[in-house]
Design a protein around this motif. Structure first.
Motif, PDB file in Angstrom:
ATOM      1  N   LEU A 271       0.831  -1.210   0.000  1.00  0.00           N
ATOM      2  CA  LEU A 271       0.000   0.000   0.000  1.00  0.00           C
ATOM      3  C   LEU A 271       0.863   1.256   0.000  1.00  0.00           C
ATOM      4  O   LEU A 271       0.554   2.236  -0.695  1.00  0.00           O
ATOM      5  CB  LEU A 271      -0.932   0.000   1.214  1.00  0.00           C
ATOM      6  N   ILE A 272       1.927   1.240   0.779  1.00  0.00           N
ATOM      7  CA  ILE A 272       2.831   2.406   0.812  1.00  0.00           C
ATOM      8  C   ILE A 272       3.432   2.641  -0.571  1.00  0.00           C
ATOM      9  O   ILE A 272       3.494   3.783  -1.059  1.00  0.00           O
ATOM     10  CB  ILE A 272       3.936   2.204   1.863  1.00  0.00           C
TER      11      ILE A 272
ATOM     12  N   ALA B 286       1.209   7.305  -6.220  1.00  0.00           N
ATOM     13  CA  ALA B 286       0.019   8.123  -6.465  1.00  0.00           C
ATOM     14  C   ALA B 286       0.141   9.521  -5.883  1.00  0.00           C
ATOM     15  O   ALA B 286      -0.548  10.442  -6.333  1.00  0.00           O
ATOM     16  CB  ALA B 286      -1.219   7.437  -5.883  1.00  0.00           C
ATOM     17  N   CYS B 287       1.001   9.703  -4.890  1.00  0.00           N
ATOM     18  CA  CYS B 287       1.157  11.009  -4.231  1.00  0.00           C
ATOM     19  C   CYS B 287       2.622  11.420  -4.269  1.00  0.00           C
ATOM     20  O   CYS B 287       3.313  11.394  -3.234  1.00  0.00           O
ATOM     21  CB  CYS B 287       0.660  10.955  -2.787  1.00  0.00           C
ATOM     22  N   PRO B 288       3.150  11.754  -5.440  1.00  0.00           N
ATOM     23  CA  PRO B 288       4.573  12.129  -5.515  1.00  0.00           C
ATOM     24  C   PRO B 288       4.854  13.406  -4.733  1.00  0.00           C
ATOM     25  O   PRO B 288       4.058  14.324  -4.697  1.00  0.00           O
ATOM     26  CB  PRO B 288       4.799  12.330  -7.021  1.00  0.00           C
ATOM     27  N   GLY B 289       6.008  13.414  -4.083  1.00  0.00           N
ATOM     28  CA  GLY B 289       6.412  14.603  -3.350  1.00  0.00           C
ATOM     29  C   GLY B 289       5.962  14.653  -1.908  1.00  0.00           C
ATOM     30  O   GLY B 289       6.410  15.523  -1.153  1.00  0.00           O
TER      31      GLY B 289
ATOM     32  N   GLN C 289      -3.371  10.933   0.447  1.00  0.00           N
ATOM     33  CA  GLN C 289      -2.250  11.459   1.213  1.00  0.00           C
ATOM     34  C   GLN C 289      -2.390  11.106   2.690  1.00  0.00           C
ATOM     35  O   GLN C 289      -1.412  10.757   3.354  1.00  0.00           O
ATOM     36  CB  GLN C 289      -2.165  12.979   1.028  1.00  0.00           C
ATOM     37  N   VAL C 290      -3.609  11.189   3.222  1.00  0.00           N
ATOM     38  CA  VAL C 290      -3.849  10.819   4.617  1.00  0.00           C
ATOM     39  C   VAL C 290      -3.515   9.346   4.837  1.00  0.00           C
ATOM     40  O   VAL C 290      -2.895   8.980   5.842  1.00  0.00           O
ATOM     41  CB  VAL C 290      -5.312  11.113   5.010  1.00  0.00           C
ATOM     42  N   ALA C 291      -3.916   8.497   3.887  1.00  0.00           N
ATOM     43  CA  ALA C 291      -3.622   7.070   4.008  1.00  0.00           C
ATOM     44  C   ALA C 291      -2.117   6.820   4.010  1.00  0.00           C
ATOM     45  O   ALA C 291      -1.605   6.010   4.807  1.00  0.00           O
ATOM     46  CB  ALA C 291      -4.281   6.307   2.863  1.00  0.00           C
TER      47      ALA C 291
END
Length: 314
Positions: free
Chosen positions: A142-143, A149-152, A240-242
């Protein structure tokens, strides 16, 4: 017979180290809470007026984690377990995990439950190890997906090459010293674990339950935190929260306090604040998430644990 006579010296020393580490973490958390008390107080007040619909969604996701844990445990066992007692044991194990060092409470409850179901001790220990390994792999997967999916969101700090080489050599030397006396036992345990994994993966239904339950368990915890952040109006995307939740959980696991008490709270609050969340909303989100996943189920879980012990299921 006193507890000192029952437990071997090595185990007593390990328990003493766990207690000392837990007290140190709790002392640090108490100091931080005292220093930032106005933020915590405001966050608690904001949680009291949060969106009830999103809080109910977070509670539903939390409740769904226990059947997922039961599916994963069934997937790690070749024989069929009694579904009702299995679910109750997972609920009780989650409560025991909040009063004993991380992983120890749930491991003891599940080990006792599996042996009571007629599984030999070695097979029960292997099943618990398989479940734990599957959970770690699922969180890692998942990480990896969320990082893409959330670069940066996550940045790798720059480290001097010489310091990095020295650190790696030191870690390898320490591991070699620690592993040398227990090399034979580790080889036997790995052989047993590999054989158990092979038997599990030869049965598609068990494989699906193991990996599906493990992945759903981690995902639902992320959903619960995401719903709480929506309830308190925290302006961060759910993905991002996940990602922040999974990374904070991995960091908190380095400090084996009961249920991540203090360590997970601080790591999660710092991760949310570092991502740009206002301090009050971050405190509210952490308080709400921990209230739903730890404090509210704790007493009912301990009651179920007592009932299972009384009925001989544990």
């Amino acid at each position: 017979m006193t507890p000192e006579q029952i437990l071997p010296p090595a185990q007593r020393r390990q328990i003493h180290w766990h207690i000392a580490l837990t007290l140190a973490v709790l002392a640090a958390v108490a100091w931080l809470a005292r220093r930032h008390w106005p933020v915590l107080e405001t966050g608690a007040a904001r949680l009291a007026v949060a969106d009830q619909g999103w809080l109910l969604a977070a509670a539903a996701a939390t409740v769904a984690t226990w059947p997922c844990s039961a599916f994963a445990q069934q997937g790690a066992v070749l024989g069929r377990l009694p579904p009702g007692r299995l679910l109750a044991a997972q609920f009780a194990a989650s409560a025991a995990n909040h009063v004993l060092p991380v992983g120890l409470g749930a491991g003891v409850v599940n080990l006792r439950f599996l042996t009571r179901c007629g599984i030999p001790f070695a097979g029960a220990a292997a099943a618990i190890a398989v479940k734990g390994t599957a959970g770690a792999v699922a969180r890692g997967a998942l990480i990896a997906v969320l990082v893409a999916a959330c670069p940066g969101v996550l940045s790798v700090p720059t480290v001097d090459a010489g310091h990095l080489v020295a650190l790696c050599l030191t870690v390898l030397a320490v591991l070699a010293l620690l592993a040398a006396p227990a090399a034979a036992r580790c080889r036997r345990a790995l052989t047993l674990l590999r054989a158990h994994l092979g038997a599990i993966h030869a049965r598609p239904a068990r494989t699906a339950a193991l990996w599906g339950g493990s992945l759903a368990f981690a995902t639902l915890h992320c959903v619960a935190l995401g719903a709480v952040t929506r309830a308190v109006g925290l302006p961060l995307p759910p993905a991002q929260v996940a990602l922040l939740h999974l990374v904070a959980g991995a960091a908190a696991a380095l400090l084996p306090t009961p249920g991540g008490l203090g360590s997970l709270d601080a790591a999660l609050a710092l991760a949310l604040a570092a991502a740009g969340a206002p301090a009050v909303e971050a405190a509210s989100a952490v308080l709400g998430y921990r209230l739903l996943t730890v404090w509210l189920p704790l007493v009912p879980g301990l009651v179920v644990l007592g009932v299972l012990v009384r009925r001989g299921a544990l």
